[in-house]
Scaffold this motif. Structure first.
Motif, PDB file in Angstrom:
ATOM      1  N   GLN A  16      -5.344   4.046  -3.207  1.00 14.64           N
ATOM      2  CA  GLN A  16      -5.896   2.909  -2.467  1.00 14.64           C
ATOM      3  C   GLN A  16      -6.845   3.332  -1.353  1.00 14.64           C
ATOM      4  O   GLN A  16      -7.619   2.511  -0.860  1.00 14.64           O
ATOM      5  CB  GLN A  16      -4.783   2.021  -1.911  1.00 14.64           C
ATOM      6  CG  GLN A  16      -3.850   2.707  -0.938  1.00 14.64           C
ATOM      7  CD  GLN A  16      -2.645   3.314  -1.639  1.00 14.64           C
ATOM      8  OE1 GLN A  16      -2.705   3.627  -2.825  1.00 14.64           O
ATOM      9  NE2 GLN A  16      -1.535   3.437  -0.927  1.00 14.64           N
TER      10      GLN A  16
ATOM     11  N   SER B  86      -2.600  -3.030  -3.353  1.00 14.67           N
ATOM     12  CA  SER B  86      -3.762  -2.592  -2.567  1.00 14.67           C
ATOM     13  C   SER B  86      -4.801  -1.871  -3.406  1.00 14.67           C
ATOM     14  O   SER B  86      -5.865  -1.517  -2.889  1.00 14.67           O
ATOM     15  CB  SER B  86      -3.298  -1.645  -1.461  1.00 14.67           C
ATOM     16  OG  SER B  86      -2.682  -0.496  -2.034  1.00 14.67           O
ATOM     17  N   ASP B  87      -4.513  -1.628  -4.688  1.00 16.23           N
ATOM     18  CA  ASP B  87      -5.352  -0.699  -5.456  1.00 16.23           C
ATOM     19  C   ASP B  87      -5.813  -1.271  -6.789  1.00 16.23           C
ATOM     20  O   ASP B  87      -5.982  -0.546  -7.761  1.00 16.23           O
ATOM     21  CB  ASP B  87      -4.600   0.618  -5.685  1.00 16.23           C
ATOM     22  CG  ASP B  87      -3.257   0.419  -6.382  1.00 16.23           C
ATOM     23  OD1 ASP B  87      -2.872  -0.738  -6.650  1.00 16.23           O
ATOM     24  OD2 ASP B  87      -2.589   1.431  -6.668  1.00 16.23           O
TER      25      ASP B  87
ATOM     26  N   SER C 155       0.823  -1.209   0.000  1.00 15.83           N
ATOM     27  CA  SER C 155       0.000   0.000   0.000  1.00 15.83           C
ATOM     28  C   SER C 155       0.854   1.255   0.000  1.00 15.83           C
ATOM     29  O   SER C 155       0.543   2.237   0.669  1.00 15.83           O
ATOM     30  CB  SER C 155      -0.935  -0.009   1.224  1.00 15.83           C
ATOM     31  OG  SER C 155      -1.861   1.039   1.158  1.00 15.83           O
TER      32      SER C 155
END
Length: 356
Positions: A34, A114-115, A16
């Motif tokens: 994120q 994370s995204d 992240s």
């Protein structure tokens, strides 16, 4: 689950640390991609954590992030094994090394950004299970996302010999190809997009890093040996970690290690890496417009319009991205969305950091 698999719990490692500059002005250093709700289903980080929330398969995640995101991440995630706070950005290979050093060498790690979006979480879980026997046996397993178009913005993985049903040796990794090569890859059917998702034993990754990027391994090892711990928070030693070379896992390990497997996964993946990509995965009206926020559209087609407050009026325009926040407005043709990062770079060059 196959016999013995019920005793295996995978530790998700959620990376992240990125900002998502190509989604400026919505994504900023203080509120990175994120931490945004781009699809109406929750933040990208929360969606990622939900994807690996099955307690029968996954342990509590390890998250690796910048120190300035600690409070937001802890508020967002209720189930957290550890939060490793990077003293500096050094790309994915060193970040993963920190997580691998925080785990037991025999633990299986599932590394994922994370995204990204995955439309089929159950299919994703099935792909992870297909890779488990190979990861347990010391292979580094990556997941090839179905190449749905001749995309020049992604890396590709070429499948080699079949190792099992739905599992292949990775023949080679190809960085972002030109349009002709990308079209040939899609037509040939042996290449998948590199989604940046990996499954491996912690010790197998550290062994590969030690063999192929020893300076990086030394820096991460020292940083974790001298780390400060506060509950789930881990603060690696700053001076040691900053001494690490900055490199992606693809360059540091995947292109050099020998036992690399790929599991093709048709799971509706998108990295939502640009406004064009967000338009592709968003709900659209009969004229192809994706709209979030207050807007009036007259004779407008194929646009992405997003406003955090101001009313946006679009008349007689096609295939534009128009994004309005409280302090910035972006207007760009959809087919030039990759250039948004140029604006962020220009702002940084001119010292206008309040907008980055």
């Amino acid at each position: 689950m196959s016999e013995g698999e019920d005793q295996v719990r995978v530790v998700p490692v959620i990376l992240s640390g990125g900002v998502g500059a190509r989604l400026w002005p919505l994504s900023r250093a203080a509120r990175p991609k994120q931490m945004l709700d781009l699809t109406g289903g929750g933040t990208m980080l929360a969606l990622t954590a939900a994807r690996v929330a099955d307690p029968g398969l996954f342990a509590a995640p390890i998250v690796v992030a910048g120190a300035d995101q600690a409070e937001a991440i802890m508020a967002e995630l209720g189930r957290l094994g550890a939060l490793i706070l990077e003293p500096a950005a050094r790309n994915t290979a060193p970040a993963i090394a920190l997580a691998a050093l925080a785990a037991d060498p025999d633990e299986l790690l599932l590394v994922l950004p994370s995204d990204h979006l995955v439309a089929d979480p159950s299919g994703f879980g099935a792909a992870v299970r297909a890779g488990l026997p190979f990861a347990k046996d010391g292979w580094i397993v990556t997941f090839g996302m179905k190449a749905e178009r001749a995309e020049t913005g992604y890396g590709y993985i070429e499948r080699g010999a079949a190792l099992a049903d739905g599992v292949f040796a990775a023949a080679r990794f190809v960085e972002k190809p030109d349009a002709a090569r990308a079209a040939a890859f899609v037509a040939g059917g042996r290449h998948d997009w590199n989604g940046g998702i990996f499954l491996m034993r912690a010790g197998a990754y550290l062994d590969a890093l030690r063999a192929h990027a020893p300076a990086m391994m030394d820096a991460a090892e020292t940083a974790m040996a001298d780390a400060r711990r506060e509950g789930v928070l881990i603060h690696p030693d700053a001076a040691a970690f900053r001494a690490s070379p900055a490199q992606s896992i693809d360059y540091a390990v995947m292109e050099k290690a020998e036992r690399i497997a790929v599991v093709p996964a048709d799971v509706g993946w998108s990295d939502v890496g640009s406004w064009q990509a967000l338009h592709d995965v968003s709900a659209r009206d009969a004229d192809g417009n994706a709209v979030v926020g207050e807007a009036i559209l007259i004779d407008a087609r194929g646009n992405l319009i997003r406003s955090d407050g101001p009313l946006v009026t679009a008349i007689g325009v096609e295939n534009l991205v128009i994004v309005a926040t409280a302090d910035a407005v972006l207007v760009v043709p959809r087919d030039q969305c990759q250039r948004v990062k140029e604006a962020v770079d220009r702002l940084k060059q001119e010292g206008r950091d309040q907008w980055t």
